[in-house]
Structures are given as structure tokens and as C-alpha cells.
Design an enzyme around this catalytic site. Structure first.
Site, PDB file in Angstrom:
ATOM      1  N   HIS A 134       0.830  -1.094   0.005  1.00  0.00           N
ATOM      2  CA  HIS A 134       0.077  -0.207  -0.068  1.00  0.00           C
ATOM      3  C   HIS A 134       0.755   1.207  -0.182  1.00  0.00           C
ATOM      4  O   HIS A 134       2.024   1.089   0.395  1.00  0.00           O
ATOM      5  CB  HIS A 134      -0.766  -0.153   1.226  1.00  0.00           C
ATOM      6  CG  HIS A 134      -2.067   0.836   1.385  1.00  0.00           C
ATOM      7  ND1 HIS A 134      -1.793   2.369   1.689  1.00  0.00           N
ATOM      8  CD2 HIS A 134      -3.336   0.948   1.170  1.00  0.00           C
ATOM      9  CE1 HIS A 134      -2.777   3.086   1.867  1.00  0.00           C
ATOM     10  NE2 HIS A 134      -3.821   2.039   1.381  1.00  0.00           N
ATOM     11  N   ASP A 211       3.050  -4.279   7.865  1.00  0.00           N
ATOM     12  CA  ASP A 211       1.672  -3.821   7.802  1.00  0.00           C
ATOM     13  C   ASP A 211       0.879  -5.048   8.181  1.00  0.00           C
ATOM     14  O   ASP A 211       0.652  -5.552   7.222  1.00  0.00           O
ATOM     15  CB  ASP A 211       1.623  -2.990   6.521  1.00  0.00           C
ATOM     16  CG  ASP A 211       0.198  -2.441   6.101  1.00  0.00           C
ATOM     17  OD1 ASP A 211      -0.518  -2.576   7.051  1.00  0.00           O
ATOM     18  OD2 ASP A 211      -0.028  -1.819   5.138  1.00  0.00           O
ATOM     19  N   GLN A 214      -4.705  -5.806   6.841  1.00  0.00           N
ATOM     20  CA  GLN A 214      -5.472  -6.657   6.365  1.00  0.00           C
ATOM     21  C   GLN A 214      -5.487  -8.010   7.101  1.00  0.00           C
ATOM     22  O   GLN A 214      -6.036  -8.810   6.579  1.00  0.00           O
ATOM     23  CB  GLN A 214      -5.094  -6.614   4.889  1.00  0.00           C
ATOM     24  CG  GLN A 214      -5.353  -5.324   4.314  1.00  0.00           C
ATOM     25  CD  GLN A 214      -6.701  -4.845   3.912  1.00  0.00           C
ATOM     26  OE1 GLN A 214      -7.674  -5.440   4.261  1.00  0.00           O
ATOM     27  NE2 GLN A 214      -6.901  -3.320   3.782  1.00  0.00           N
ATOM     28  N   LYS A 237     -10.519  -1.187  10.160  1.00  0.00           N
ATOM     29  CA  LYS A 237     -10.822  -2.398   9.312  1.00  0.00           C
ATOM     30  C   LYS A 237     -11.145  -3.638  10.176  1.00  0.00           C
ATOM     31  O   LYS A 237     -11.581  -4.703   9.593  1.00  0.00           O
ATOM     32  CB  LYS A 237      -9.434  -2.632   8.572  1.00  0.00           C
ATOM     33  CG  LYS A 237      -9.129  -1.432   7.607  1.00  0.00           C
ATOM     34  CD  LYS A 237      -7.940  -1.919   6.863  1.00  0.00           C
ATOM     35  CE  LYS A 237      -7.310  -0.597   6.059  1.00  0.00           C
ATOM     36  NZ  LYS A 237      -8.175  -0.235   4.947  1.00  0.00           N
ATOM     37  N   CYS A 375      -4.717   2.399  -3.846  1.00  0.00           N
ATOM     38  CA  CYS A 375      -3.348   2.811  -3.157  1.00  0.00           C
ATOM     39  C   CYS A 375      -2.345   1.833  -3.413  1.00  0.00           C
ATOM     40  O   CYS A 375      -1.621   1.568  -2.421  1.00  0.00           O
ATOM     41  CB  CYS A 375      -3.746   3.038  -1.613  1.00  0.00           C
ATOM     42  SG  CYS A 375      -4.900   4.508  -1.319  1.00  0.00           S
TER      43      CYS A 375
END
Length: 417
Positions: A134, A211, A214, A237, A375
Site C-alpha cells: 500500500h 503492515d 489486512q 478495518k 493505493c
């Protein structure tokens, strides 16, 4: 402060998915006269009633600033805020005092960039970033590289959307000081073997930044077992309010890193001769935080753990298999990301149809999907496309919704042919 929350759903194979879906008020609405089919959870997750009620209850009964008052409301607010930190730490299997609460992954990654990387890196150093990242895990490293003379090197992927692991490990040469990697791709759904990757990086003295945006909403995450140096998550999220998230960091990094933003609450003492900063994680939490948001995030953690993260992962794996099979029957459809380890994210195009046109026609059928570049410009450049549609599923979706989505998608295909 004690919030009264509704009973939690049953875990594992006993989960009543219809009842769980009923916990999400927004999923009951209609769009353009059609029942809403929300397939955009990679963008933001929907909120169960318990999260909405917890946030509302804070403002109605406990609203005050944290760590700034000895009165009852201030104590209640502080207790609730810190309770959410502890819940989130338990959720990630980390120590609460190693967890910086912030507005989300973007802030967390910038915190690492400016508080760790900027003081550490110099000309000739390399930051290794995967192709599937991202923008939030690309742009901060470019900005730091410009200021330090370091450079950004790309770790490439394979045609199925998985990382080229041998090439990644070969790229970890002596000048590489930091590796930035997604746990799960927001476009491809690829689940990267971050535990193995971080182990290999440690052998080579490379600092790892993962990261987890997700991953945290969709599968069990054990940050301690992963073995990274930094792990970032976003609350909205994972069924929590917007403007919430966290950065976990190894204690030695938190102690050595200077503050990113100065202000109130991140200090022990201030004079015009100098400032003594607070201990970590508080020295990175300047100003008034999103207190009600974090109370809501604590309720979201309670909810997710009530369902069971293993059950959520299993449910979404089943939904992904169904959706992948159904999409394979649509003529001219190209699916991006077919890695063996994959989350419930399906990016696709249909020959001759623009992604925005597809998304617009799907919206008229009540189906919410994402269209655009997500993104992730460098990733789409790899596949030679400028945009895709993305259907991202969550445990509150149903098999019936998948079938209705496919019918709507085929209808849109015919209209655009």
C-alpha cells in the site's frame, strides 16, 4: 468505567453466522431499492451494534479527557482508554506498554519512518519494500530516503501475486537496513509468510516493519511469534471506529526512538531550558487521543474474540473459495492474485469494461465493491493495468450474497459488452 455489552456470539463451528450478521445494523439497509451487499471490507469494516453502543455510552456517561483530571469522569475515561490498550495487546499477544495507540497504520508507519529510520539511516543504506505494498508503506520510506541519502529497493512478486521469496532473501544484502512488508495484500489478498521472512531478516541484521492492516481483522495474529521489529494495525478495518490503530514495537526501539510529535501528555517536565519526555509508549501519544474511538475499538476486539479469530478465518476461507469458483464462470473475467495462501480479497477486470463502470452498475444492484488503484500504483503497473474492481469479503457476508453478486456482475458485463 464499565460498559454493558450484549452477549457475544458463539465461537468456532457453533457460530451462528446469520445471527452474527444481524449484529451489524448497516447491513440491514437497502441501496437503490436493493438489499445492500457490502463487499468492501478491505477498505473499512462494518461495525457491530456493541461497538456503536460502546462509543455512544462513552459520550453519554463518561466523556472527559484522559490522564488530566482526578475527578470521576477523568478517571473513568482514562481507565476505559487504557483498558482498550490492554485488550488490543492481548489480541496481538504483545505487552501493553509496547503498544502505541495512534490514528491507524498510516500514522504508525510514519512514526517508524521519522522516529526510527530518519535518525538511523545514511547515504548508501537501502530500504527494501515489496511490490505489493500500500502507498502508506511506500511513500514514508521514499521521503526518509530523500532526506538521508538512502535508497528504496523493490522486492518483486511472481505472476500469481505471491512474493518471490528466493529473490527477496537474495536482495537482503549488507546495505539493507530495513524491510517493509505487508502481512496481507490489500489488492491481491496474498498472505505473506511474515514469520519466515522476519526470521531470515533477523539473520541478516535487517529491521522489519509489518503492515498488519489486512491481517488483524481476518485471522489470528501473534506478533510475538512473527518476530518482527514493528507491527502496525488499523482499527476501522477490524470493526472498530475510524481514527484508531496501533503500532507495536520492540521495547529497545521504543526506548531509543525520539518522539514524532511534541505536545501535551508526552512529557514528564517542560522548561524553556529543555524537556524530559514521558516513557514509551506515552511519549509518542501527544495531545488528546480519539478516546471514544478507542473505547469502541476495545469493544470491537471483544466482539472479534467472541466470534473467534480462527472461526473468522475459516468462514472467510469458505466464502473466498465459493466466490473464486463463481467468478471463474464469467466470460472474459481476469482475476489478479491467485497465490496459494490468500485472504478473501478478489481484484478483477472484465474484458472491454472499465472498472469504474462495473462498480457503478454493481452499485445500482446494491453491491458495494471498490474500483480504482487501491493505493497500490506500483502493483497495478506490474500487471499492466490502471485500475481494477475489488470485492473484499468478511465473516458477516453470506454465500447467498456471493451468488447475487455474480448475477449482478454478469448483468453488468452484458450491458457493457
Amino acid at each position: 468505567m464499565t460498559l454493558s455489552l450484549p452477549p457475544q456470539p458463539l465461537q468456532g463451528s457453533d457460530a451462528d453466522w446469520a445471527a452474527i450478521r444481524g449484529d451489524f445494523p448497516l447491513l440491514q439497509r437497502q441501496v437503490h431499492g436493493k438489499p445492500l451487499i457490502y463487499f468492501d471490507s478491505a477498505n473499512t469494516g462494518q461495525k457491530p451494534a456493541s461497538v456503536i453502543e460502546a462509543t455512544d455510552a462513552f459520550y453519554r456517561h463518561h466523556n472527559a479527557n484522559v490522564s488530566r483530571a482526578v475527578h470521576t469522569l477523568g478517571t473513568e475515561a482514562t481507565d476505559a482508554y487504557e483498558a482498550s490498550r490492554r485488550k488490543l495487546a492481548n489480541f496481538l499477544n504483545v505487552r501493553a506498554d509496547d503498544l502505541v495507540l495512534c490514528s491507524g497504520t498510516t500514522f504508525a508507519l510514519n512514526l517508524v519512518a521519522y522516529s526510527w529510520a530518519l535518525p538511523q539511516l545514511k547515504a548508501g543504506d537501502v530500504i527494501l519494500v515489496s511490490r505489493m505494498e500500500h502507498h502508506a508503506n511506500i511513500v514514508p520510506w521514499q521521503l526518509v530516503a530523500q532526506r538521508t541519502g538512502a535508497s528504496v529497493r523493490v522486492a518483486e512478486i511472481l505472476p500469481d501475486g505471491s512474493l518471490d521469496l528466493p529473490a527477496l532473501y537474495a536482495a537482503m544484502t549488507g546495505e539493507v537496513k530495513l524491510l517493509a512488508i505487508a502481512h496481507v495484500s490489500n489488492v491481491l489478498g496474498t498472505v505473506n509468510p511474515v514469520r519466515e521472512i522476519c526470521r531470515e531478516a533477523r539473520k541478516r541484521g535487517v529491521i522489519t516493519v509489518v503492515d498488519g492492516s489486512q491481517a488483524a481483522p481476518h485471522r489470528p495474529v501473534d506478533v510475538t511469534a512473527i518476530g518482527c521489529d514493528f507491527y502496525a494495525i488499523t482499527g476501522h478495518k477490524m470493526c472498530g471506529p475510524t481514527g484508531t490503530g496501533a503500532l507495536w514495537a520492540r521495547r529497545e526501539h521504543l526506548q531509543a526512538m525520539p518522539p514524532f510529535i511534541g505536545g501535551g501528555e508526552m512529557i514528564k517536565e517542560v522548561s524553556f531550558e529543555g524537556t524530559v519526555f514521558n516513557d514509551a509508549p506515552h511519549k509518542f501519544e501527544a495531545g488528546t487521543p480519539n478516546i471514544a474511538g478507542f473505547v469502541g475499538l476495545g469493544a470491537a476486539v471483544d466482539y472479534l474474540q467472541g466470534v473467534g479469530m480462527a472461526a473468522i478465518e475459516q468462514r472467510e476461507t469458505e466464502l473466498l473459495a465459493h466466490a473464486t469458483e463463481e467468478l471463474s464462470r464469467i466470460p472474459g473475467l481476469r482475476l489478479f492474485g491467485t497465490a496459494p495462501e490468500k485472504a478473501a480479497v478478489l481484484s478483477f477486470l472484465i474484458e472491454g469494461a472499465h472498472s469504474h463502470d462495473l462498480a457503478t452498475l454493481l452499485d445500482l444492484e446494491g453491491v458495494a465493491v471498490r474500483s480504482g488503484q487501491h493505493c497500490a500504483h506500483p502493483l497495478l503497473q506490474y500487471f499492466g493495468v490502471t485500475a481494477t474492481c475489488r470485492a473484499s469479503l468478511a465473516f458477516y457476508n453470506t454465500h447467498q450474497e456471493i451468488e447475487q453478486f455474480v448475477v449482478a456482475l454478469d448483468k453488468a458485463r452484458r450491458l457493457l459488452a
